[in-house]
Design a protein around this motif. Sequence first.
Motif, PDB file in Angstrom:
ATOM      1  N   GLU A  46      65.895  -1.327  -0.009  1.00  0.00           N
ATOM      2  CA  GLU A  46      64.607  -1.235   0.674  1.00  0.00           C
ATOM      3  C   GLU A  46      63.597  -0.419  -0.123  1.00  0.00           C
ATOM      4  N   GLY A  47      64.075   0.476  -0.971  1.00  0.00           N
ATOM      5  CA  GLY A  47      63.160   1.220  -1.822  1.00  0.00           C
ATOM      6  C   GLY A  47      62.708   0.422  -3.026  1.00  0.00           C
ATOM      7  N   MET A  48      63.529  -0.498  -3.471  1.00  0.00           N
ATOM      8  CA  MET A  48      63.255  -1.280  -4.678  1.00  0.00           C
ATOM      9  C   MET A  48      62.326  -2.463  -4.422  1.00  0.00           C
ATOM     10  N   ARG A  49      62.512  -3.138  -3.309  1.00  0.00           N
ATOM     11  CA  ARG A  49      61.773  -4.372  -3.051  1.00  0.00           C
ATOM     12  C   ARG A  49      60.257  -4.204  -3.086  1.00  0.00           C
ATOM     13  N   PRO A  50      59.678  -3.242  -2.368  1.00  0.00           N
ATOM     14  CA  PRO A  50      58.215  -3.131  -2.411  1.00  0.00           C
ATOM     15  C   PRO A  50      57.678  -2.771  -3.793  1.00  0.00           C
ATOM     16  N   GLU A  51      58.467  -2.039  -4.574  1.00  0.00           N
ATOM     17  CA  GLU A  51      58.019  -1.688  -5.919  1.00  0.00           C
ATOM     18  C   GLU A  51      57.981  -2.914  -6.825  1.00  0.00           C
ATOM     19  N   LEU A  52      58.965  -3.789  -6.680  1.00  0.00           N
ATOM     20  CA  LEU A  52      58.960  -5.021  -7.456  1.00  0.00           C
ATOM     21  C   LEU A  52      57.823  -5.942  -7.029  1.00  0.00           C
ATOM     22  N   ALA A  53      57.551  -5.989  -5.735  1.00  0.00           N
ATOM     23  CA  ALA A  53      56.439  -6.802  -5.241  1.00  0.00           C
ATOM     24  C   ALA A  53      55.107  -6.269  -5.773  1.00  0.00           C
ATOM     25  N   TRP A  54      54.963  -4.945  -5.789  1.00  0.00           N
ATOM     26  CA  TRP A  54      53.745  -4.328  -6.354  1.00  0.00           C
ATOM     27  C   TRP A  54      53.577  -4.710  -7.811  1.00  0.00           C
ATOM     28  N   LEU A  55      54.640  -4.621  -8.580  1.00  0.00           N
ATOM     29  CA  LEU A  55      54.560  -4.920 -10.004  1.00  0.00           C
ATOM     30  C   LEU A  55      54.220  -6.387 -10.240  1.00  0.00           C
ATOM     31  N   SER A  56      54.919  -7.276  -9.548  1.00  0.00           N
ATOM     32  CA  SER A  56      54.678  -8.701  -9.727  1.00  0.00           C
ATOM     33  C   SER A  56      53.243  -9.070  -9.365  1.00  0.00           C
ATOM     34  N   GLY A  57      52.754  -8.544  -8.243  1.00  0.00           N
ATOM     35  CA  GLY A  57      51.393  -8.841  -7.825  1.00  0.00           C
ATOM     36  C   GLY A  57      50.357  -8.285  -8.774  1.00  0.00           C
ATOM     37  N   THR A  58      50.600  -7.090  -9.291  1.00  0.00           N
ATOM     38  CA  THR A  58      49.656  -6.464 -10.219  1.00  0.00           C
ATOM     39  C   THR A  58      49.555  -7.258 -11.515  1.00  0.00           C
ATOM     40  N   LEU A  59      50.692  -7.703 -12.032  1.00  0.00           N
ATOM     41  CA  LEU A  59      50.687  -8.440 -13.290  1.00  0.00           C
ATOM     42  C   LEU A  59      50.113  -9.850 -13.123  1.00  0.00           C
ATOM     43  N   ALA A  60      50.170 -10.399 -11.912  1.00  0.00           N
ATOM     44  CA  ALA A  60      49.703 -11.768 -11.693  1.00  0.00           C
ATOM     45  C   ALA A  60      48.201 -11.855 -11.475  1.00  0.00           C
ATOM     46  N   ALA A  61      47.544 -10.741 -11.137  1.00  0.00           N
ATOM     47  CA  ALA A  61      46.162 -10.797 -10.691  1.00  0.00           C
ATOM     48  C   ALA A  61      45.206 -11.292 -11.772  1.00  0.00           C
ATOM     49  N   GLU A  62      45.388 -10.819 -13.008  1.00  0.00           N
ATOM     50  CA  GLU A  62      44.459 -11.227 -14.067  1.00  0.00           C
ATOM     51  C   GLU A  62      44.564 -12.717 -14.358  1.00  0.00           C
ATOM     52  N   HIS A  63      45.788 -13.197 -14.460  1.00  0.00           N
ATOM     53  CA  HIS A  63      45.982 -14.634 -14.679  1.00  0.00           C
ATOM     54  C   HIS A  63      45.382 -15.446 -13.531  1.00  0.00           C
ATOM     55  N   ALA A  64      45.531 -14.975 -12.301  1.00  0.00           N
ATOM     56  CA  ALA A  64      45.002 -15.700 -11.146  1.00  0.00           C
ATOM     57  C   ALA A  64      43.486 -15.818 -11.220  1.00  0.00           C
ATOM     58  N   CYS A  65      42.809 -14.748 -11.630  1.00  0.00           N
ATOM     59  CA  CYS A  65      41.347 -14.789 -11.752  1.00  0.00           C
ATOM     60  C   CYS A  65      40.922 -15.792 -12.814  1.00  0.00           C
ATOM     61  N   ALA A  66      41.601 -15.787 -13.965  1.00  0.00           N
ATOM     62  CA  ALA A  66      41.257 -16.711 -15.041  1.00  0.00           C
ATOM     63  C   ALA A  66      41.490 -18.158 -14.614  1.00  0.00           C
ATOM     64  N   ALA A  67      42.618 -18.418 -13.963  1.00  0.00           N
ATOM     65  CA  ALA A  67      42.932 -19.774 -13.520  1.00  0.00           C
ATOM     66  C   ALA A  67      41.945 -20.242 -12.450  1.00  0.00           C
ATOM     67  N   ARG A  68      41.543 -19.337 -11.569  1.00  0.00           N
ATOM     68  CA  ARG A  68      40.591 -19.690 -10.510  1.00  0.00           C
ATOM     69  C   ARG A  68      39.239 -20.060 -11.106  1.00  0.00           C
TER      70      ARG A  68
END
Length: 360
Positions: A95-117
């Motif tokens: 339970e301590g690990m899951r939100p941290e991985l979600a934070w990391l994945s979402g943070t790294l995906a944001a720039e690509h998402a803006c460019a693709a949009r």
Amino acid sequence: MAQQHLEPTDPLAQPVTGESLADHLRSQATEFLRALRQHRETGVGGGAPARARPGVGDSGPQESVGAARSLRRSARRISASLHTYRPLLDADWSEGMRPELAWLSGTLAAEHACAARLERLLTALHRLSGSATLPAQTAGTPGGAPPLPERGNLTVGAAKAGALLDRQLTLARTRAHSTALQALGSSRFHAVADKVAVLASEVPLTPAARDADLRTHATAAEERLYDAIAGLPLVTAGSPYNAEALIHGLSPDPAPHPQDGPWHQVRLLLRLHRYALEVLHGRGRDAPADVRLLTAGQALNRHRDASEAAAAAAHAARTPRIAPATAYALGVLHADQRHEVEAARFSFQQSWQKQTVSTS
């Protein structure tokens, strides 16, 4: 849902124990660490992404782009396994690990998402304006996103709408780039990386996990997906045009489109189901490919992309003091992307129900 009976020769006819989960998590942790090492070797330093400067997302060298994508992919798969098979893992650690991985994945995906949009919206503007082809990309454009089309090929409103979207989404991308760089240098990220490094050699399974059958938990993930799909308006999606979906339109309310939430949830549940099957089958070349899941996932990804693009067009149209022609072009663009949303729902409905009939 149609019940599928395993044949005696099926490798999953026998229980799949917790050791398979441990193998999967170790493998994904190793992939994460390999991608992190590659990113550090090929990545760039801090600062915002200038037009000619590569960055964390798709604007960087190809190796760095691939490394960032691999980081996101591994983080998602580890997080999904911790969710689906959480009764078999140490609860506090999981339970301590899951939100941290979600934070990391979402943070790294944001720039690509803006460019693709941005690329999606400019391409749609070009198509709606009647231009036959996209202009050639310029070396100074970040992420391979197409530059603004020649104004002679567009109406004044469409050209200005494209320029406005370019400014807004480039700014959002720059901020996402800076946020990603800060995240990768933060103590929070280093704590996540340290835990993943430990996971690569030591998986905190519960004592009961060694003899537990993973199929029970994978089936539960599948049932959650089917229940969510049962709640979708597939009868409405059976028509390629849903006029009700355009009512929300360009209203002053900036909230997400009310129809989209359940579809986004199905997309997430389908991904959890697919990742749960990877734990059972593995991800090697011999692993069975479920065409139905792949096709459904592609339709739901198109749905998500079009939905977010429509929201970006609506947001741009709410910019104060823009010209009426610009607002009109953005309204047409918004409607076009909402039609794309409906087309993706129709595609999902046709594929899913056709496959359901064939397996009944």
